[in-house]
Design a protein around this motif. Sequence first.
Motif, PDB file in Angstrom:
ATOM      1  N   PHE A   1      -5.099  -0.325   8.504  1.00 56.82           N
ATOM      2  CA  PHE A   1      -5.821   0.196   7.578  1.00 56.82           C
ATOM      3  C   PHE A   1      -6.199   1.110   8.027  1.00 56.82           C
ATOM      4  O   PHE A   1      -6.014   3.185   7.699  1.00 56.82           O
ATOM      5  CB  PHE A   1      -6.767  -1.091   7.132  1.00 56.82           C
ATOM      6  N   LEU A   2      -7.329   1.715   9.153  1.00 57.48           N
ATOM      7  CA  LEU A   2      -8.262   2.133   9.598  1.00 57.48           C
ATOM      8  C   LEU A   2      -7.373   4.046  10.127  1.00 57.48           C
ATOM      9  O   LEU A   2      -7.981   4.522   9.737  1.00 57.48           O
ATOM     10  CB  LEU A   2      -9.492   1.973  11.198  1.00 57.48           C
ATOM     11  N   ALA A   3      -6.338   3.290  11.409  1.00 54.67           N
ATOM     12  CA  ALA A   3      -5.393   4.342  11.442  1.00 54.67           C
ATOM     13  C   ALA A   3      -4.678   5.103  10.648  1.00 54.67           C
ATOM     14  O   ALA A   3      -4.944   6.207  10.427  1.00 54.67           O
ATOM     15  CB  ALA A   3      -4.240   3.896  11.907  1.00 54.67           C
ATOM     16  N   THR A   4      -4.014   4.521   9.702  1.00 54.55           N
ATOM     17  CA  THR A   4      -3.492   5.423   8.375  1.00 54.55           C
ATOM     18  C   THR A   4      -4.687   6.060   7.754  1.00 54.55           C
ATOM     19  O   THR A   4      -4.110   7.402   6.980  1.00 54.55           O
ATOM     20  CB  THR A   4      -2.521   4.290   7.848  1.00 54.55           C
ATOM     21  N   PHE A   5      -5.718   5.722   7.556  1.00 52.02           N
ATOM     22  CA  PHE A   5      -6.630   6.037   6.519  1.00 52.02           C
ATOM     23  C   PHE A   5      -7.215   7.388   7.157  1.00 52.02           C
ATOM     24  O   PHE A   5      -6.784   8.447   5.990  1.00 52.02           O
ATOM     25  CB  PHE A   5      -7.925   5.599   6.095  1.00 52.02           C
ATOM     26  N   LEU A   6      -7.689   7.575   8.292  1.00 50.38           N
ATOM     27  CA  LEU A   6      -7.706   8.781   8.812  1.00 50.38           C
ATOM     28  C   LEU A   6      -6.756   9.636   9.232  1.00 50.38           C
ATOM     29  O   LEU A   6      -7.050  11.131   8.710  1.00 50.38           O
ATOM     30  CB  LEU A   6      -7.857   8.244  10.415  1.00 50.38           C
ATOM     31  N   VAL A   7      -5.687   9.053   9.586  1.00 50.89           N
ATOM     32  CA  VAL A   7      -4.389  10.619   9.684  1.00 50.89           C
ATOM     33  C   VAL A   7      -3.969  10.392   8.646  1.00 50.89           C
ATOM     34  O   VAL A   7      -3.166  12.216   7.700  1.00 50.89           O
ATOM     35  CB  VAL A   7      -3.131   9.507   9.665  1.00 50.89           C
ATOM     36  N   GLY A   8      -3.519   9.733   6.906  1.00 47.22           N
ATOM     37  CA  GLY A   8      -3.638  10.010   5.433  1.00 47.22           C
ATOM     38  C   GLY A   8      -4.224  11.356   5.642  1.00 47.22           C
ATOM     39  O   GLY A   8      -4.093  12.291   4.918  1.00 47.22           O
ATOM     40  N   GLY A   9      -5.931  11.090   5.341  1.00 47.35           N
ATOM     41  CA  GLY A   9      -7.228  11.974   5.521  1.00 47.35           C
ATOM     42  C   GLY A   9      -6.444  13.532   5.813  1.00 47.35           C
ATOM     43  O   GLY A   9      -6.865  14.226   5.374  1.00 47.35           O
ATOM     44  N   LEU A  10      -6.491  13.415   6.945  1.00 45.19           N
ATOM     45  CA  LEU A  10      -6.503  14.698   8.354  1.00 45.19           C
ATOM     46  C   LEU A  10      -4.914  15.534   7.490  1.00 45.19           C
ATOM     47  O   LEU A  10      -5.351  16.834   7.189  1.00 45.19           O
ATOM     48  CB  LEU A  10      -5.879  14.353   9.331  1.00 45.19           C
ATOM     49  N   LEU A  11      -3.876  14.368   6.596  1.00 40.17           N
ATOM     50  CA  LEU A  11      -3.296  15.118   6.095  1.00 40.17           C
ATOM     51  C   LEU A  11      -3.524  15.520   4.957  1.00 40.17           C
ATOM     52  O   LEU A  11      -2.936  17.204   4.631  1.00 40.17           O
ATOM     53  CB  LEU A  11      -1.448  14.516   6.036  1.00 40.17           C
ATOM     54  N   ILE A  12      -4.015  15.466   4.121  1.00 39.64           N
ATOM     55  CA  ILE A  12      -4.284  15.961   2.462  1.00 39.64           C
ATOM     56  C   ILE A  12      -4.804  16.652   2.640  1.00 39.64           C
ATOM     57  O   ILE A  12      -5.541  17.652   1.705  1.00 39.64           O
ATOM     58  CB  ILE A  12      -4.888  14.265   2.248  1.00 39.64           C
ATOM     59  N   LEU A  13      -5.637  17.383   3.558  1.00 38.03           N
ATOM     60  CA  LEU A  13      -6.821  18.643   3.623  1.00 38.03           C
ATOM     61  C   LEU A  13      -5.949  19.577   3.755  1.00 38.03           C
ATOM     62  O   LEU A  13      -7.151  20.858   3.609  1.00 38.03           O
ATOM     63  CB  LEU A  13      -7.912  18.712   4.956  1.00 38.03           C
TER      64      LEU A  13
ATOM     65  N   VAL B   1      -3.415  -7.120   2.806  1.00 37.52           N
ATOM     66  CA  VAL B   1      -4.271  -7.926   3.435  1.00 37.52           C
ATOM     67  C   VAL B   1      -4.035  -9.129   3.071  1.00 37.52           C
ATOM     68  O   VAL B   1      -4.041 -10.036   3.990  1.00 37.52           O
ATOM     69  CB  VAL B   1      -5.413  -7.734   3.962  1.00 37.52           C
ATOM     70  N   ALA B   2      -4.230  -9.772   2.070  1.00 39.39           N
ATOM     71  CA  ALA B   2      -4.542 -11.122   1.508  1.00 39.39           C
ATOM     72  C   ALA B   2      -3.159 -12.226   1.687  1.00 39.39           C
ATOM     73  O   ALA B   2      -3.111 -12.841   2.364  1.00 39.39           O
ATOM     74  CB  ALA B   2      -4.657 -11.107  -0.009  1.00 39.39           C
ATOM     75  N   ILE B   3      -1.747 -11.018   1.122  1.00 41.30           N
ATOM     76  CA  ILE B   3      -0.157 -11.593   0.871  1.00 41.30           C
ATOM     77  C   ILE B   3       0.218 -11.020   2.919  1.00 41.30           C
ATOM     78  O   ILE B   3       1.326 -11.672   3.022  1.00 41.30           O
ATOM     79  CB  ILE B   3       0.491 -11.453  -0.057  1.00 41.30           C
ATOM     80  N   GLY B   4      -1.214 -11.079   3.745  1.00 42.83           N
ATOM     81  CA  GLY B   4      -0.106 -10.380   4.508  1.00 42.83           C
ATOM     82  C   GLY B   4       0.802  -9.403   4.869  1.00 42.83           C
ATOM     83  O   GLY B   4       2.167  -9.943   5.958  1.00 42.83           O
ATOM     84  N   SER B   5       0.990  -8.654   4.707  1.00 40.64           N
ATOM     85  CA  SER B   5       1.953  -7.185   4.642  1.00 40.64           C
ATOM     86  C   SER B   5       1.638  -6.046   5.005  1.00 40.64           C
ATOM     87  O   SER B   5       0.558  -5.540   4.538  1.00 40.64           O
ATOM     88  CB  SER B   5       2.729  -6.845   2.826  1.00 40.64           C
ATOM     89  N   ARG B   6       2.198  -5.922   5.972  1.00 45.53           N
ATOM     90  CA  ARG B   6       1.161  -4.864   6.895  1.00 45.53           C
ATOM     91  C   ARG B   6       1.678  -2.856   6.504  1.00 45.53           C
ATOM     92  O   ARG B   6       0.795  -2.692   5.889  1.00 45.53           O
ATOM     93  CB  ARG B   6       2.211  -4.673   8.569  1.00 45.53           C
ATOM     94  N   LEU B   7       2.698  -3.711   5.701  1.00 49.12           N
ATOM     95  CA  LEU B   7       3.409  -1.610   4.782  1.00 49.12           C
ATOM     96  C   LEU B   7       2.606  -2.229   3.312  1.00 49.12           C
ATOM     97  O   LEU B   7       1.925  -0.393   3.866  1.00 49.12           O
ATOM     98  CB  LEU B   7       4.520  -2.656   4.550  1.00 49.12           C
ATOM     99  N   LEU B   8       2.546  -2.861   3.036  1.00 50.43           N
ATOM    100  CA  LEU B   8       1.452  -2.818   2.219  1.00 50.43           C
ATOM    101  C   LEU B   8       0.242  -2.749   2.385  1.00 50.43           C
ATOM    102  O   LEU B   8      -0.796  -1.402   1.328  1.00 50.43           O
ATOM    103  CB  LEU B   8       1.215  -4.333   1.170  1.00 50.43           C
ATOM    104  N   THR B   9      -0.375  -2.835   2.878  1.00 48.20           N
ATOM    105  CA  THR B   9      -1.519  -2.768   3.921  1.00 48.20           C
ATOM    106  C   THR B   9      -1.643  -1.095   4.217  1.00 48.20           C
ATOM    107  O   THR B   9      -2.902  -0.439   3.698  1.00 48.20           O
ATOM    108  CB  THR B   9      -2.104  -3.060   5.088  1.00 48.20           C
TER     109      THR B   9
END
Lengths: 97, 477
Positions: free
Chosen positions: A11-23, B235-243
Motif C-alpha cells: 500500500f505505502l510503496a505504490t502510494f508513493l510511486v504512484g504519487g511521484l508519477l502523477i506529479l 486487505v480484507a479479502i487478502g488480495s495484493r493486487l486489489l490493495t
Amino acid sequence: MGDLLLLLVVFLATFLVGGLLILRIPPRLHTPLMSMTNAVSGITVLGAMLLFTKAIPGWWLSVAALAIVAGAFNLVGGFTVTDRMLGFFQKRGTHDE
Amino acid sequence: MSEPVRLVVDVAVLSVFLLGIWWFRSSASARFGNRAVATALIVGVCLALIPAPWEGVVGHVVVILFALAIGSTAGAITAARVDMTRIPAMVALQNGAGGLAAALVSLVELARSSDDASMGDFARLAAMLGLTIGAATFAGSLIATGRLANWLRSSSTVLPGHNVLAAGLLGILIVSVCLGLILNDRSPIPLVIGLGTLAVVFGIVMAIRVGGADMPVLISFLNALSGLAAAFCGVAIGSRLLTACGATVSASGLILTHAMCLAMNRSWRSILWAGASVAAAPAPAAQASGQRDDSEVSPEDQAVQALRKAEKIMIVPGYGLALANAQAPAVRLAEKLAQMGKETKFAIHPIAGRMPGHMHVLLAEADVDPDLLFDLADINSEFSQTDLALIVGACDVVNPAAIEVEGTPISGMPVLLAHQAKQVLVCNLDAKPGYSGVDNPLYQDAKSILLWGDARENLNRLIERLADPSFHAENQA
C-alpha cells in the motif's frame, strides 16, 4: 499477520510511486487520467467474484452479485470513456505529425 | 498457481498500471497507456480467478457471468453515449459504482466472518474501513453526479450545525468501528449494516456542502476515497493486487485534490469542512449590464471591430463556456481568426471546467488544435503583449481583484492576467460576479467590451459577422 504487513508495505510503496508519477502528468490530461485511475478502482470486481468461492449464506450472494455489477460498470465504463476522450486528443495530433 | 507465480502476475499488472500512468505524460501515448492498463487489469483478474477453489460452486458461475454482462454492458453503453460536457458526472457516477462495489464486498466479507471466526482482527478492521469509506464514497458520488449532471441544484447546501453534524457522524462511525473490533467473536450483522447506513448519511452530509466552482475538488477527493475503499477491501479479502491498485488510485486522487486546491488558493478544510465561506454576496448586477452602449456603437459592433483590428488574441474559456455549450463556436472562432492571419491562443486556468482538465477535453472534442492550448503558468507572461483578451464564460479566473485587493475570498488565487491585454472582450452571460461573489473590476474598465448573453449565440454571431465581407467594406468606407 505477515501477509497483512506485506499488504501494508505494498500500500505505502505504490502510494508513493504512484504519487511521484502523477506529479508529472500535464494538467491538460488530468480528466482522462482521473477517469482511467477511476476505472482501475473497479478491480474490486475481482474481490466480488472471489466471494463466490467462499462459503456464504444464501442471500448474501445476491449482494455479492450486485457488487459485481457495480464493479464491472466501473471497470468497463471507465476504460471505454477514457478511450473515447483520448481519441479526441489524438485526432489532431495524428494529422499534424 | 503457486505463490511465486501469483506474485509475478501481481507485480506485472501493477507495473503496467504505473507505466500506463507514465504514458499519460503526453496525449500521443496516453491512449495506448489506457488500453495497456485495461488489458493488464483484465488479464490479471482472469489469472487471479483461475486458481480459486471453484469446485462445488460451478452453479454460481452463471450468476457471476450474468452480473458481469449486466455491469459491463451498462458501463459500455453509458460510456459510448455520454456527452463530453457530462464527463464529470460520468466520472462521479463510476466513482460511486466503485465505492459501492468496495462497500458491498467488505459487507459480505464481514457477514461471512460472523459465521466462521476465521477472520483476523486486522482484516476485520480493514473490512469495516472498506465498508465505511466505500459507502460514504458511493453516497457522496451520487450527490456529485446529480450536481454535475444538473439534476440537483449546483450551489453548496449548508445545514444548520453542519460541522457539528458531520463531526458527530464521524465520531459515531469511529466508535462503531472500534465496537466492531471489540465484539470480535462475531461481527454482529446489525452493527455492520448500521455502520454502512451511517456512512451513507455521512457521505451525503459531506458532499452537499460542496458546490459550484468547488466541484473539481470534491470529485478528485471522491476519486481518492474510492481508491482507498478498494485498497481496504483488498486487505480484507487478502488480495495484493486489489490493495496495490487501490493505493495507487488513492494517491492519484489525493494529488489531484491538492493541485485543485492550489489552483483555487483554498485549503481542503475550508472546502470540505468549514466550506462555503463565501455565501454568494448579493450580486450588484445590472448596474453595468448592457448599458454601456450610450456610445452609439453597439457592443457587438465594437467586438467585431476589435477582433478585426487585433493582431494577437488570447481566448480565455471558463466554466460558463461549458454551461453555454459554446466550445464548438469558440474553436471555430479561433480558426476563423487564425485564417485572418492573427495569432490566436487559448489560455486555460486549471479550474476552468467542472473537473481537473475538463476544459481541455471539451475543446479537444470540438477539434481544437492542441498546440493552441496553454496552461496558466506557460501563458501568463504573454498577456501584456496581447491586443485582445476574449473572455468566454469566465469571471473569477480572470479577476484582477485576486492580485490587487487584499482580503477577498480569491485574494492570492493565481489568475490569468487578461487585464494586462490592450483590450478585453467579455462574452459572459451577465454582469454577476463569479462563484466567489467578488466583483470583477474588468467589467468597469474602459478598455472592456461587454457582450452579455448566451455565449454560444454571441460567438456564432461574431463568426458570421467576421465572415461577412460587406461589413468589412462598409467599415472601411
